[in-house]
Design an enzyme around this catalytic site. Structure first.
Site, PDB file in Angstrom:
ATOM      1  CG  HIS A  96      -0.316   0.079   2.465  1.00  0.00           C
ATOM      2  ND1 HIS A  96       0.484  -0.789   3.095  1.00  0.00           N
ATOM      3  CD2 HIS A  96      -0.475   0.745   3.765  1.00  0.00           C
ATOM      4  CE1 HIS A  96       1.143  -0.741   4.335  1.00  0.00           C
ATOM      5  NE2 HIS A  96       0.317   0.609   4.611  1.00  0.00           N
ATOM      6  CG  ASP A 100       4.764   3.292   7.509  1.00  0.00           C
ATOM      7  OD1 ASP A 100       3.876   3.324   6.666  1.00  0.00           O
ATOM      8  OD2 ASP A 100       4.722   2.414   8.382  1.00  0.00           O
ATOM      9  CG  HIS A 101       4.501   0.153   4.003  1.00  0.00           C
ATOM     10  ND1 HIS A 101       4.460  -1.137   4.308  1.00  0.00           N
ATOM     11  CD2 HIS A 101       3.942   0.841   5.180  1.00  0.00           C
ATOM     12  CE1 HIS A 101       4.122  -1.405   5.347  1.00  0.00           C
ATOM     13  NE2 HIS A 101       3.606  -0.231   6.175  1.00  0.00           N
ATOM     14  CG  HIS A 185      -3.832  -0.489   6.929  1.00  0.00           C
ATOM     15  ND1 HIS A 185      -3.809   0.080   8.346  1.00  0.00           N
ATOM     16  CD2 HIS A 185      -2.462  -0.050   6.410  1.00  0.00           C
ATOM     17  CE1 HIS A 185      -2.604   0.696   8.277  1.00  0.00           C
ATOM     18  NE2 HIS A 185      -2.080   0.656   7.096  1.00  0.00           N
ATOM     19  CG  ASP A 207       1.261  -1.515   7.822  1.00  0.00           C
ATOM     20  OD1 ASP A 207       1.946  -2.188   8.405  1.00  0.00           O
ATOM     21  OD2 ASP A 207       1.058  -0.447   7.528  1.00  0.00           O
TER      22      ASP A 207
HETATM   23 ZN   LIG Z   1      -0.061   1.264   6.750  1.00  0.00          ZN
END
Ligand SMILES: [Zn+2]
Length: 268
Positions: A96, A100-101, A185, A207
């Site tokens: 996603h 932080d990804h 999420h 997540d």
């Molecule tokens: Zn996330």
């Protein structure tokens, strides 16, 4: 044929309040948690799943998450530990588009990139309560332009080298490497199942469940678009865990992470 190897690329840590990690459950108070990306070294290629966070972005936009990241915890640094460079990656998949990804996507201008078909339009036109999650837009000129934040783009980022191929539903990236569609999420969130010749499968929730406590108690994270879908996704993952006798890895679990294999230590 050589078997698949899975490496977890340690990306440093961030801080959230416990009520954001365990929505409406807590306990509150600062929790420092890990961030990591996943390298699947497969006979058909090297697949990178997610790219961690960009330290400067977090310091600028979300300093309250108190990032701690060494040089070795950047994506190039983590790959270097394995004797690799960004150019060695064949496919980049983003589970996603939360900051932080996607923070290290900029290191992969020439790599084939894949995401869920709904994740891109959502990041480009997100709900007001998703703005912090979708705050680092350097992964896509299209999204940065749609949000009026082209100042985040690095020189050299173009529509061409930040374009994605879109998928939907469950998808086999390569034999034994399956993306499991787990919305809730975010609208286009994926988890990851990796099956091996010689050991039990790995089920990476990403997540869909930050921690074991989220997973075992059907607790969403505070960041979410659809909490009902999120609970259904966690239940679906538990069914897969049971059916496949899988080992489950969580995305942001400070306790579990201590036991995980990182750096040159791999699963396989
Ligand atoms: Zn996330």
């Amino acid at each position: 044929m050589p078997d698949t190897k899975v490496y977890l690329l340690d990306g440093g840590t961030l801080v959230l309040d416990g009520f954001h990690i365990w929505w409406n459950k807590g306990p509150g108070g600062e929790v420092r948690f890990p961030v990591y990306s996943v390298l699947v070294d497969h006979p058909q290629g090297k697949f990178l799943i997610d790219t961690g966070y960009d330290y400067d972005h977090v310091q600028k936009v979300l300093p309250f998450e108190k990032p701690q990241q060494t040089e070795q915890q950047t994506i190039p640094g983590a790959l270097k530990l394995l004797g690799l460079e960004p150019k060695d990656i064949d496919v980049l998949f983003n589970s996603h588009f939360h900051f932080d990804h996607v923070g290290g996507n900029k290191f992969f201008p020439d790599v084939k990139k894949i995401c869920h078909k709904d994740e891109m339009p959502q990041a480009a036109n997100c709900q007001s309560f998703e703005v912090l999650g979708y705050s680092d837009l350097a992964f896509s000129t299209e999204v940065a332009e749609a949000r009026g934040m082209t100042d985040q783009l690095d020189a050299g980022q173009t529509a061409g080298n930040t374009s994605f191929e879109f998928v939907e539903g469950d998808v086999e990236l390569a034999p034994g490497v399956t993306l499991i569609y787990t919305p809730g999420h975010t609208v286009g969130h994926y988890s990851l199942l990796v099956e091996f010749d010689t050991r039990r499968p790995l089920l990476l929730t990403l997540d869909a469940a930050y921690t074991r406590k989220n997973y075992e108690n059907d607790i969403n994270a505070g960041f979410h678009i659809d909490p009902v879908a999120g609970v259904e996704s966690m239940r679906r993952l538990k069914k897969i865990e049971e059916d496949k006798n899988a080992e489950v890895l969580f995305s942001h679990d400070p306790e579990s992470f201590k036991e995980y294999r990182t750096g040159v230590n791999f699963y396989g």
